[in-house]
Design a protein around this motif. Structure first.
Motif, PDB file in Angstrom:
ATOM      1  N   UNK A 299     -41.104-112.272 -49.409  1.00 41.57           N
ATOM      2  CA  UNK A 299     -42.062-112.316 -48.306  1.00 41.57           C
ATOM      3  C   UNK A 299     -41.681-111.289 -47.243  1.00 41.57           C
ATOM      4  N   UNK A 300     -42.677-110.603 -46.696  1.00 43.88           N
ATOM      5  CA  UNK A 300     -42.440-109.605 -45.662  1.00 43.88           C
ATOM      6  C   UNK A 300     -43.397-109.863 -44.505  1.00 43.88           C
ATOM      7  N   UNK A 301     -42.837-110.031 -43.320  1.00 46.04           N
ATOM      8  CA  UNK A 301     -43.618-110.205 -42.099  1.00 46.04           C
ATOM      9  C   UNK A 301     -43.543-108.898 -41.313  1.00 46.04           C
ATOM     10  N   UNK A 302     -44.714-108.381 -40.935  1.00 46.99           N
ATOM     11  CA  UNK A 302     -44.758-107.088 -40.265  1.00 46.99           C
ATOM     12  C   UNK A 302     -45.429-107.225 -38.906  1.00 46.99           C
ATOM     13  N   UNK A 303     -45.064-106.303 -38.020  1.00 52.02           N
ATOM     14  CA  UNK A 303     -45.684-106.249 -36.705  1.00 52.02           C
ATOM     15  C   UNK A 303     -45.656-104.832 -36.166  1.00 52.02           C
ATOM     16  N   UNK A 304     -46.699-104.471 -35.462  1.00 50.04           N
ATOM     17  CA  UNK A 304     -46.765-103.155 -34.805  1.00 50.04           C
ATOM     18  C   UNK A 304     -47.547-103.309 -33.509  1.00 50.04           C
TER      19      UNK A 304
ATOM     20  N   UNK B 115     -51.525 -85.063 -19.482  1.00 51.02           N
ATOM     21  CA  UNK B 115     -50.355 -85.683 -20.102  1.00 51.02           C
ATOM     22  C   UNK B 115     -50.790 -86.969 -20.806  1.00 51.02           C
ATOM     23  N   UNK B 116     -50.442 -87.076 -22.062  1.00 45.82           N
ATOM     24  CA  UNK B 116     -50.757 -88.273 -22.846  1.00 45.82           C
ATOM     25  C   UNK B 116     -49.457 -88.911 -23.305  1.00 45.82           C
ATOM     26  N   UNK B 117     -49.295 -90.201 -23.043  1.00 45.75           N
ATOM     27  CA  UNK B 117     -48.100 -90.940 -23.421  1.00 45.75           C
ATOM     28  C   UNK B 117     -48.436 -91.967 -24.494  1.00 45.75           C
ATOM     29  N   UNK B 118     -47.427 -92.296 -25.297  1.00 44.67           N
ATOM     30  CA  UNK B 118     -47.587 -93.318 -26.335  1.00 44.67           C
ATOM     31  C   UNK B 118     -46.291 -94.098 -26.458  1.00 44.67           C
ATOM     32  N   UNK B 119     -46.437 -95.390 -26.721  1.00 46.34           N
ATOM     33  CA  UNK B 119     -45.299 -96.292 -26.880  1.00 46.34           C
ATOM     34  C   UNK B 119     -45.556 -97.153 -28.114  1.00 46.34           C
ATOM     35  N   UNK B 120     -44.546 -97.284 -28.953  1.00 45.55           N
ATOM     36  CA  UNK B 120     -44.708 -98.031 -30.206  1.00 45.55           C
ATOM     37  C   UNK B 120     -43.481 -98.891 -30.468  1.00 45.55           C
ATOM     38  N   UNK B 121     -43.733-100.136 -30.862  1.00 40.29           N
ATOM     39  CA  UNK B 121     -42.695-101.038 -31.372  1.00 40.29           C
ATOM     40  C   UNK B 121     -43.178-101.513 -32.739  1.00 40.29           C
ATOM     41  N   UNK B 122     -42.307-101.441 -33.722  1.00 41.67           N
ATOM     42  CA  UNK B 122     -42.704-101.696 -35.107  1.00 41.67           C
ATOM     43  C   UNK B 122     -41.560-102.379 -35.843  1.00 41.67           C
ATOM     44  N   UNK B 123     -41.885-103.353 -36.719  1.00 47.95           N
ATOM     45  CA  UNK B 123     -40.813-104.057 -37.425  1.00 47.95           C
ATOM     46  C   UNK B 123     -41.347-104.660 -38.716  1.00 47.95           C
ATOM     47  N   UNK B 124     -40.453-104.773 -39.705  1.00 49.07           N
ATOM     48  CA  UNK B 124     -40.738-105.497 -40.945  1.00 49.07           C
ATOM     49  C   UNK B 124     -39.525-106.366 -41.251  1.00 49.07           C
TER      50      UNK B 124
ATOM     51  N   UNK C 130     -34.717-105.018 -46.304  1.00 47.79           N
ATOM     52  CA  UNK C 130     -34.039-104.683 -45.055  1.00 47.79           C
ATOM     53  C   UNK C 130     -34.928-105.071 -43.882  1.00 47.79           C
ATOM     54  N   UNK C 131     -34.292-105.625 -42.853  1.00 44.91           N
ATOM     55  CA  UNK C 131     -34.992-105.845 -41.597  1.00 44.91           C
ATOM     56  C   UNK C 131     -34.935-104.532 -40.836  1.00 44.91           C
ATOM     57  N   UNK C 132     -36.076-103.866 -40.710  1.00 47.40           N
ATOM     58  CA  UNK C 132     -36.139-102.537 -40.104  1.00 47.40           C
ATOM     59  C   UNK C 132     -37.073-102.561 -38.908  1.00 47.40           C
ATOM     60  N   UNK C 133     -36.636-101.945 -37.822  1.00 48.73           N
ATOM     61  CA  UNK C 133     -37.420-101.917 -36.587  1.00 48.73           C
ATOM     62  C   UNK C 133     -37.322-100.531 -35.961  1.00 48.73           C
ATOM     63  N   UNK C 134     -38.364-100.167 -35.220  1.00 51.17           N
ATOM     64  CA  UNK C 134     -38.405 -98.867 -34.539  1.00 51.17           C
ATOM     65  C   UNK C 134     -38.991 -99.044 -33.146  1.00 51.17           C
ATOM     66  N   UNK C 135     -38.421 -98.314 -32.211  1.00 46.95           N
ATOM     67  CA  UNK C 135     -38.933 -98.214 -30.846  1.00 46.95           C
ATOM     68  C   UNK C 135     -39.127 -96.722 -30.570  1.00 46.95           C
ATOM     69  N   UNK C 136     -40.375 -96.296 -30.327  1.00 50.71           N
ATOM     70  CA  UNK C 136     -40.691 -94.865 -30.265  1.00 50.71           C
ATOM     71  C   UNK C 136     -41.516 -94.568 -29.019  1.00 50.71           C
TER      72      UNK C 136
END
Length: 584
Positions: A372-377, A356-365, A338-344
């Protein structure tokens, strides 16, 4: 010398035996037979089709082959990942499914062997192994209820030496009474122990109650060890303690209600993070709360927003925290995965320090060509504990530059599946991370710190992969066209679906168009069954008698079969016209 150093580290690793034990558990779980239950007289493709019902539940029905005696409340439970959190419904969970009597059992598990290398004055290197094994047991309760018990275990307390592994700019929790900086702590041996009860109150409305001595409250997205988009990344996220760190909490009680595409939850739990003894279950008063709203616009999407107040989470840091999170997760099934992605997004407000502490994440496989699996974070994270293990230096930097520094982490990786075993997925991979950081702390981390990981991944294979071959090759075109002509009550070919005229439909087949009758239909009417492998040309395997089969091979018998097939086509055409006129 380098090779000798690595050999010494591997040979003297104290986690060798626990790691072997985890691998043995994974292989033992994978070897358990998945036992689908259906009518032995029903053709295999019809057995697969019997799980395909209305649009809202098609994926849930088809992705849990091998389960028995399930209702809507049961299917609701089977789609949850950890606690009451859920990945997108279209994600094919790597899960082994079976049943013992009327109990439905599911097993999930993975283990990585990782060699990490990091640069800079504060970088480190280590061989370690993240691992998880999860089991659930579900049972129907009456006509509209379901009960499920879940247990999640990890041998990370044994496979992480020195109570951590190196991870630049990571902070949170303690080891030997000192704050962990530039390292990630292990998870507890008992990562989860919980009990669910769900009940269907009305059509598309389900009530859920969840209690866990160790579990996941309704706060944040699906935690990174169980998130679909992080399946090929063994290391933790730098934003873990600002987004999903409560996934191992004590004394969790959650009450939720789901209606169609909306789910609303509220939780109470003990807010302190786990202590350094990772082998025990801790307890405390329910002193923290959270609430979460889910929205599932389609089977490929899962959207959540949550907020909670956590009482004194850090052992060495005073004050409570107010945490807010929001996330969008997407998963699309492709050939091989599955092509799975998250924006958090996650934000933590410390009441004592007013930081105040903030965090931003983009993640995908992304799966490519089946194996073959290409990943990014990519992350941007505010950190205020980078020098908590050096208080004097921390005070100097605070006076000159402030205590909070924004860190960027950019990871790219690749995994290659290697089919070595029948019941587990094995792969080798690597990922590489570069960092961005303020100039004020470059003297302590270096101008351009980097990190790399080389790993071996072992994961339980999904039951659907073994039964229907949906993972490693494209789905057969014939599997989207279910024979429906001439269905009669009790014949096992569609009589169960009364609200659609007694005909079997494939939900993702456009406009619910049914295929023409073929030799397969004639064989069914002739008292024969087709081969299990639908890729092969349908063959006559008659159950009546051998003489009847021989008779069918004569030229005149073939002509009779052709006439019968033509008549079947005409009858089916007439039936389709009648059905369409009835719909119009």
């Amino acid at each position: 010398m380098v090779a000798k150093k690595h050999c010494t580290r591997i040979c003297r690793a104290s986690f060798a035996w626990p790691l072997m034990a985890m691998f043995a558990m994974l292989f033992a779980a994978g070897s358990l037979p998945a036992r689908p239950q259906h009518n032995p007289d029903t053709p295999p493709i019809a057995a697969q089709a019997s799980a395909v019902q209305d649009d809202d539940h098609s994926h849930a029905e088809s992705s849990h082959a091998g389960m028995v005696d399930m209702n809507s409340a049961s299917m609701f439970l089977m789609n949850e990942a950890t606690g009451t959190a859920a990945n997108p419904a279209s994600w094919l969970m790597p899960m082994r499914m079976m049943h013992f009597g009327s109990w439905n059992i599911s097993l999930m598990g993975y283990a990585f062997i990782v060699d990490t290398q990091q640069s800079g004055p504060r970088g480190g290197d280590k061989l370690y192994s993240p691992n998880v094994l999860m089991a659930t047991a579900e049972h129907r309760v009456g006509s509209s209820g379901a009960f499920e018990a879940e247990l999640m275990l990890s041998l990370e307390p044994a496979t992480f030496t020195d109570r951590r592994y190196p991870l630049l700019f990571q902070t949170g929790e303690t080891a030997y009474g000192v704050p962990i900086v530039d390292g990630q702590h292990p998870h507890n041996f008992i990562m989860g122990l919980g009990f669910h009860y769900t009940r269907e109150l009305a059509e598309d409305t389900i009530l859920e109650a969840y209690f866990a001595p160790v579990g996941d409250p309704a706060l944040g997205p699906v935690a990174y060890p169980h998130r679909a988009s992080a399946a090929e990344l063994p290391q933790a996220t730098l934003s873990h303690h600002l987004q999903d760190s409560t996934h191992i909490s004590d004394e969790v009680f959650t009450l939720g209600i789901s209606h169609k595409k909306i789910k609303l939850e509220a939780s109470g739990f003990y807010g302190s993070e786990p202590g350094e003894n990772r082998w025990t279950i801790e307890a405390g008063p329910i002193n923290s709360w959270s609430t979460r709203l889910w929205f599932f616009p389609a089977k490929n999407w899962a959207v959540q927003a949550s907020v909670g107040r956590i009482a004194h989470p850090e052992a060495l840091e005073p004050g409570d925290q107010i945490r807010s999170t929001a996330s969008v997760e997407y998963s699309k099934p492709l050939a091989g995965g599955s092509w799975s992605s998250s924006l958090i997004w996650g934000r933590t407000h410390n009441i004592a320090s007013q930081h105040n502490l903030n965090s931003y994440l983009v993640e995908s496989v992304l799966p490519v060509h089946h194996v073959n699996f290409i990943t990014g974070r990519f992350e941007l994270v505010d950190k205020d504990e980078l020098f908590s293990d050096q208080p004097n230096l921390g005070r100097q930097l605070d006076a000159l530059y402030g205590s909070t520094f924004r860190i960027g982490a950019y990871t790219a990786g690749y995994t290659r599946d290697i089919n070595l075993f029948r019941d587990v997925e094995t792969g080798i991979g690597a990922n590489f991370t570069t960092y961005s950081l303020p100039g004020a702390i470059k003297p302590y981390y270096g101008d351009r710190p980097v990190g790399g990981n080389i790993f071996i991944r072992i994961r339980l294979k999904s039951s659907e992969v073994k039964q229907f071959g949906l993972s490693k090759r494209k789905e057969n075109k014939d599997e989207n066209r279910i024979p429906v002509g001439g269905a009669r009550d009790g014949d096992g070919w569609g009589g169960h679906n009364r609200k659609r005229g007694g005909h079997i439909y494939r939900r993702d087949h456009r406009h619910h168009v049914r295929r023409k009758a073929s030799q397969r239909d004639v064989e069914r009417e002739d008292g024969c069954r087709m081969r299990k492998n639908v890729r092969q040309r349908p063959a006559r395997i008659c159950t009546a008698s051998r003489n009847r089969s021989r008779e069918a091979q004569r030229p005149e018998s073939r002509r009779e079969v052709s006439r019968a097939e033509g008549q079947s086509h005409r009858n089916l055409r007439r039936e389709i016209q009648d059905h369409q006129s009835h719909i119009d």
